[in-house]
Design a protein around this motif. Sequence first.
Motif, PDB file in Angstrom:
ATOM      1  N   VAL A 270     -41.951  -5.659 -13.242  1.00 32.10           N
ATOM      2  CA  VAL A 270     -42.623  -6.783 -12.591  1.00 32.10           C
ATOM      3  C   VAL A 270     -41.819  -7.231 -11.369  1.00 32.10           C
ATOM      4  CG1 VAL A 270     -43.337  -9.192 -12.828  1.00 32.10           C
ATOM      5  CG2 VAL A 270     -43.786  -7.567 -14.685  1.00 32.10           C
ATOM      6  N   LEU A 271     -40.519  -7.412 -11.522  1.00 31.67           N
ATOM      7  CA  LEU A 271     -39.699  -7.859 -10.393  1.00 31.67           C
ATOM      8  C   LEU A 271     -39.683  -6.831  -9.267  1.00 31.67           C
ATOM      9  CD1 LEU A 271     -38.793 -10.039 -12.457  1.00 31.67           C
ATOM     10  CD2 LEU A 271     -36.512  -9.884 -11.449  1.00 31.67           C
ATOM     11  N   ALA A 272     -39.774  -5.548  -9.624  1.00 36.12           N
ATOM     12  CA  ALA A 272     -39.753  -4.498  -8.609  1.00 36.12           C
ATOM     13  C   ALA A 272     -40.994  -4.517  -7.725  1.00 36.12           C
ATOM     14  CB  ALA A 272     -39.614  -3.131  -9.275  1.00 36.12           C
ATOM     15  N   GLU A 273     -42.035  -5.248  -8.134  1.00 39.02           N
ATOM     16  CA  GLU A 273     -43.235  -5.389  -7.307  1.00 39.02           C
ATOM     17  C   GLU A 273     -42.970  -6.272  -6.088  1.00 39.02           C
ATOM     18  OE1 GLU A 273     -46.136  -7.139  -9.818  1.00 39.02           O
ATOM     19  OE2 GLU A 273     -46.088  -5.536 -11.322  1.00 39.02           O
ATOM     20  N   TYR A 274     -41.863  -7.011  -6.095  1.00 35.00           N
ATOM     21  CA  TYR A 274     -41.579  -8.004  -5.059  1.00 35.00           C
ATOM     22  C   TYR A 274     -40.416  -7.558  -4.182  1.00 35.00           C
ATOM     23  CZ  TYR A 274     -44.626 -11.157  -7.662  1.00 35.00           C
ATOM     24  OH  TYR A 274     -45.701 -11.738  -8.285  1.00 35.00           O
ATOM     25  N   ASP A 275     -40.466  -7.927  -2.913  1.00 33.19           N
ATOM     26  CA  ASP A 275     -39.371  -7.641  -1.989  1.00 33.19           C
ATOM     27  C   ASP A 275     -38.206  -8.600  -2.242  1.00 33.19           C
ATOM     28  OD1 ASP A 275     -40.877  -5.662  -0.767  1.00 33.19           O
ATOM     29  OD2 ASP A 275     -41.757  -7.077   0.677  1.00 33.19           O
ATOM     30  N   GLY A 276     -37.034  -8.217  -1.781  1.00 33.44           N
ATOM     31  CA  GLY A 276     -35.921  -9.150  -1.715  1.00 33.44           C
ATOM     32  C   GLY A 276     -34.926  -9.110  -2.845  1.00 33.44           C
ATOM     33  N   ASP A 277     -34.853  -8.013  -3.576  1.00 29.41           N
ATOM     34  CA  ASP A 277     -33.812  -7.873  -4.604  1.00 29.41           C
ATOM     35  C   ASP A 277     -33.854  -9.011  -5.618  1.00 29.41           C
ATOM     36  OD1 ASP A 277     -32.909  -5.604  -3.278  1.00 29.41           O
ATOM     37  OD2 ASP A 277     -31.426  -6.714  -2.113  1.00 29.41           O
ATOM     38  N   ARG A 278     -35.003  -9.233  -6.237  1.00 25.58           N
ATOM     39  CA  ARG A 278     -35.107 -10.250  -7.288  1.00 25.58           C
ATOM     40  C   ARG A 278     -34.279  -9.795  -8.488  1.00 25.58           C
ATOM     41  NH1 ARG A 278     -39.581 -13.409  -5.323  1.00 25.58           N
ATOM     42  NH2 ARG A 278     -40.001 -12.512  -3.278  1.00 25.58           N
ATOM     43  N   ALA A 279     -33.689 -10.739  -9.214  1.00 26.68           N
ATOM     44  CA  ALA A 279     -32.702 -10.395 -10.234  1.00 26.68           C
ATOM     45  C   ALA A 279     -33.012 -11.053 -11.571  1.00 26.68           C
ATOM     46  CB  ALA A 279     -31.300 -10.821  -9.775  1.00 26.68           C
ATOM     47  N   LEU A 280     -32.637 -10.367 -12.643  1.00 31.73           N
ATOM     48  CA  LEU A 280     -32.681 -10.882 -14.003  1.00 31.73           C
ATOM     49  C   LEU A 280     -31.260 -10.952 -14.531  1.00 31.73           C
ATOM     50  CD1 LEU A 280     -35.555  -8.674 -15.488  1.00 31.73           C
ATOM     51  CD2 LEU A 280     -35.697 -11.143 -15.090  1.00 31.73           C
ATOM     52  N   CYS A 281     -30.906 -12.105 -15.084  1.00 29.82           N
ATOM     53  CA  CYS A 281     -29.580 -12.266 -15.686  1.00 29.82           C
ATOM     54  C   CYS A 281     -29.729 -12.668 -17.140  1.00 29.82           C
ATOM     55  CB  CYS A 281     -28.761 -13.315 -14.943  1.00 29.82           C
ATOM     56  SG  CYS A 281     -27.105 -13.539 -15.636  1.00 29.82           S
ATOM     57  N   ALA A 282     -29.053 -11.959 -18.025  1.00 30.25           N
ATOM     58  CA  ALA A 282     -29.194 -12.157 -19.463  1.00 30.25           C
ATOM     59  C   ALA A 282     -28.154 -13.127 -20.005  1.00 30.25           C
ATOM     60  CB  ALA A 282     -29.056 -10.825 -20.195  1.00 30.25           C
ATOM     61  N   GLU A 283     -28.650 -14.138 -20.735  1.00 30.69           N
ATOM     62  CA  GLU A 283     -27.768 -14.877 -21.628  1.00 30.69           C
ATOM     63  C   GLU A 283     -27.824 -14.143 -22.967  1.00 30.69           C
ATOM     64  OE1 GLU A 283     -27.124 -19.135 -23.915  1.00 30.69           O
ATOM     65  OE2 GLU A 283     -29.079 -18.186 -23.771  1.00 30.69           O
ATOM     66  N   ALA A 284     -26.858 -13.267 -23.175  1.00 30.13           N
ATOM     67  CA  ALA A 284     -26.849 -12.444 -24.384  1.00 30.13           C
ATOM     68  C   ALA A 284     -25.456 -12.526 -25.003  1.00 30.13           C
ATOM     69  CB  ALA A 284     -27.201 -10.989 -24.055  1.00 30.13           C
ATOM     70  N   TRP A 285     -25.357 -13.304 -26.070  1.00 31.22           N
ATOM     71  CA  TRP A 285     -24.076 -13.484 -26.759  1.00 31.22           C
ATOM     72  C   TRP A 285     -23.884 -12.291 -27.709  1.00 31.22           C
ATOM     73  CZ3 TRP A 285     -20.626 -17.539 -26.007  1.00 31.22           C
ATOM     74  CH2 TRP A 285     -21.091 -18.591 -25.221  1.00 31.22           C
ATOM     75  N   LEU A 286     -23.017 -11.376 -27.306  1.00 32.43           N
ATOM     76  CA  LEU A 286     -22.805 -10.151 -28.070  1.00 32.43           C
ATOM     77  C   LEU A 286     -21.315  -9.949 -28.282  1.00 32.43           C
ATOM     78  CD1 LEU A 286     -25.494  -8.281 -26.050  1.00 32.43           C
ATOM     79  CD2 LEU A 286     -25.638  -8.683 -28.511  1.00 32.43           C
ATOM     80  N   PRO A 287     -20.941  -9.200 -29.326  1.00 31.30           N
ATOM     81  CA  PRO A 287     -19.531  -9.168 -29.727  1.00 31.30           C
ATOM     82  C   PRO A 287     -18.617  -8.385 -28.797  1.00 31.30           C
ATOM     83  CG  PRO A 287     -20.854  -7.780 -31.175  1.00 31.30           C
ATOM     84  CD  PRO A 287     -21.814  -8.541 -30.316  1.00 31.30           C
ATOM     85  N   THR A 288     -19.150  -7.452 -27.993  1.00 41.65           N
ATOM     86  CA  THR A 288     -18.294  -6.632 -27.142  1.00 41.65           C
ATOM     87  C   THR A 288     -18.889  -6.503 -25.752  1.00 41.65           C
ATOM     88  OG1 THR A 288     -19.394  -4.537 -27.675  1.00 41.65           O
ATOM     89  CG2 THR A 288     -17.598  -5.256 -29.145  1.00 41.65           C
ATOM     90  N   VAL A 289     -18.036  -6.142 -24.801  1.00 40.95           N
ATOM     91  CA  VAL A 289     -18.496  -5.874 -23.446  1.00 40.95           C
ATOM     92  C   VAL A 289     -19.445  -4.683 -23.431  1.00 40.95           C
ATOM     93  CG1 VAL A 289     -17.727  -5.095 -21.179  1.00 40.95           C
ATOM     94  CG2 VAL A 289     -16.480  -6.915 -22.347  1.00 40.95           C
ATOM     95  N   ASP A 290     -19.159  -3.664 -24.227  1.00 46.80           N
ATOM     96  CA  ASP A 290     -20.024  -2.484 -24.257  1.00 46.80           C
ATOM     97  C   ASP A 290     -21.429  -2.843 -24.732  1.00 46.80           C
ATOM     98  OD1 ASP A 290     -18.534  -0.147 -23.361  1.00 46.80           O
ATOM     99  OD2 ASP A 290     -17.213  -0.545 -25.045  1.00 46.80           O
ATOM    100  N   ARG A 291     -21.537  -3.700 -25.744  1.00 49.34           N
ATOM    101  CA  ARG A 291     -22.859  -4.117 -26.204  1.00 49.34           C
ATOM    102  C   ARG A 291     -23.570  -4.923 -25.102  1.00 49.34           C
ATOM    103  NH1 ARG A 291     -23.728  -5.044 -31.651  1.00 49.34           N
ATOM    104  NH2 ARG A 291     -25.728  -5.925 -30.982  1.00 49.34           N
ATOM    105  N   THR A 292     -22.833  -5.787 -24.436  1.00 56.25           N
ATOM    106  CA  THR A 292     -23.434  -6.584 -23.368  1.00 56.25           C
ATOM    107  C   THR A 292     -23.951  -5.694 -22.250  1.00 56.25           C
ATOM    108  OG1 THR A 292     -21.859  -8.360 -23.898  1.00 56.25           O
ATOM    109  CG2 THR A 292     -23.043  -8.521 -21.816  1.00 56.25           C
ATOM    110  N   ALA A 293     -23.218  -4.628 -21.935  1.00 60.27           N
ATOM    111  CA  ALA A 293     -23.610  -3.730 -20.843  1.00 60.27           C
ATOM    112  C   ALA A 293     -24.933  -3.036 -21.112  1.00 60.27           C
ATOM    113  CB  ALA A 293     -22.508  -2.700 -20.598  1.00 60.27           C
ATOM    114  N   MET A 294     -25.352  -2.954 -22.373  1.00 57.32           N
ATOM    115  CA  MET A 294     -26.640  -2.336 -22.681  1.00 57.32           C
ATOM    116  C   MET A 294     -27.799  -3.115 -22.065  1.00 57.32           C
ATOM    117  SD  MET A 294     -26.004  -1.321 -26.681  1.00 57.32           S
ATOM    118  CE  MET A 294     -27.683  -0.704 -26.900  1.00 57.32           C
ATOM    119  N   TRP A 295     -27.606  -4.399 -21.804  1.00 57.06           N
ATOM    120  CA  TRP A 295     -28.674  -5.226 -21.239  1.00 57.06           C
ATOM    121  C   TRP A 295     -28.862  -4.972 -19.746  1.00 57.06           C
ATOM    122  CZ3 TRP A 295     -27.853  -5.919 -26.077  1.00 57.06           C
ATOM    123  CH2 TRP A 295     -28.739  -6.659 -26.858  1.00 57.06           C
ATOM    124  N   VAL A 296     -27.909  -4.289 -19.106  1.00 53.20           N
ATOM    125  CA  VAL A 296     -27.960  -4.115 -17.650  1.00 53.20           C
ATOM    126  C   VAL A 296     -27.969  -2.637 -17.255  1.00 53.20           C
ATOM    127  CG1 VAL A 296     -27.034  -6.364 -17.014  1.00 53.20           C
ATOM    128  CG2 VAL A 296     -25.454  -4.519 -17.576  1.00 53.20           C
TER     129      VAL A 296
END
Length: 558
Positions: A270-296
């Motif tokens: 959906v965001l890719a339909e729009y110009d201008g580098d629209r961004a999604l940022c996750a509030e994802a409380w996860l136990p490790t950095v590696d798990r968090t990286a799965m969201w991005v």
Amino acid sequence: MTSTDALTVQGAAPTSPGSEWWRTAVIYQIYPRSFADGNGDGIGDLPGITSRLDDLVALGVDAIWLSPFFRSPQHDAGYDVADYCDVDPIFGTLADADELIAQAHARGIRLIVDLVPNHSSNEHAWFQEALAAEPGSAARGRYIFRDGKGADGELPPNNWESVFGGPAWTRLTAPDGTPGQWYLHLFDSTQPDFDWSNPEVQEEFRRILRFWLDRGVDGFRVDVAHGLVKTDGLPDHLPAVDTDSMGGQDEAPYWGQEGVHEIYRDWHRVLAEYDGDRALCAEAWLPTVDRTAMWVRPDEMHQAFNFPYLMTQWHAPELREVISESLRAFPAVGAPATWVLSNHDVVRHASRLALTAENPQGHGIGPDSPGKPIPEVGLRRARAATTLMLALPGSSYLYQGEELGLPEVVDLPGDVRQDPTWFRTDGERYGRDGCRVPIPWESGAPAYGFNETGESWLPQPAEWAHLARSVQEEEPDSTLWLYRTLLATRRTEGLGAGTLEWLDGYGDDVVAFRNGAVTVVANAGTTPVALPKGTVLVASGPLAGDTLPVDTAVWLLA
């Protein structure tokens, strides 16, 4: 050309893959009810924010993130949304939102809004429709309704506990007084969880995304981004004792399930339909950095809050480890590392870094909390921690008021507290009010310039008079000027797009690295350390000749 004109040109410049604005941005979180109050009712609002945008230009941030301002009964400070496509009257109107977006963009500041997809308010039209509908109906299928256990369904469907304390299920009562089904709410009973397996829910949020993207917003911070999908069958689960309330250390059947990733792949499209580098940022409380990286990963979200970093103590070995892991895990999936020290859900880092007792996320601190911080130590460490953070490659988040060195407000009396955590735990947990007190702008003004009437939805402490922005403007050594210098130098030296090289020879209590031409040294130990040769660009506190005092960080140019 004025500084505002320069920012506008920079903000409008096209980017190419790998150089998108959100990869290096410093993003400033605004908690609307506590930032600036334009109409004097004691609650901050959108016109108030617009009136203070020039202060954010002077600070030097690239974007702002607004916590929810949607129509809401405000049982959880706006995170209980009744209408995702309208502005709550306490914050203003849709026209005010449009004006804020336009004025921010005119200053080269991008704007991210907070989206709450895990749950709605119980006053949302859909939930009201569900209450009036029969079990098994399409209306109830948008939420998670279940029959209870026991002979008469008198027991909840499972043993899940709310993040805010107490059971995560509430039973309905029919108009004739007979008990009915139960509904799930991982948070307050006024915040029923959506059923994200329902295509109607999925399509509704596509509509909501497009509504705000069409109005020009630059992205979304996604609340509880790890909580939308629940394990099939809703199995029993009890969290560990004193675990972080949002699940940062807890493997639970309602946190971090695999199905969430397909939701964000869909949103990415959906965001890719729009110009201008629209961004999604996750509030994802996860136990490790590696798990968090799965969201991005490349086809999902663009950023994820680095909560493992936020929760790291002021301890050099732990800091080196989490920084190293972050700079390995996030770039490995094509995403920037993100860094954050404070937000509206955690004890402000000017207090948290000096706590001497365990304090799980969401519990807060208050008059009877053990291990309360020494203010001078907390501020010194906070300034050093921020100096360290803003030198790291990637994107950083700031929380309103941290540029003033604001501490957690510890002594709020019980009768003024408003966080649902306080009420659902019968005062056992203080909750998050202490980091949400309206911030001070002008020392001698009513409500310290938060408005012109002196009204404030949470009381401001008297000692904040000397922390007001008007006071710190006149003090070259103030925390405000430290932040301004850090942000300006970060931009000049290109640190957000840089590469970190660890430096040896400083001992276990020191974090030392080079980012481009800048050498960064932070002393988290108990004794001063020798500084390398170089010109001091910025220091978090006074230096002692050629030595770096404890709880101090410095940027040097060789």
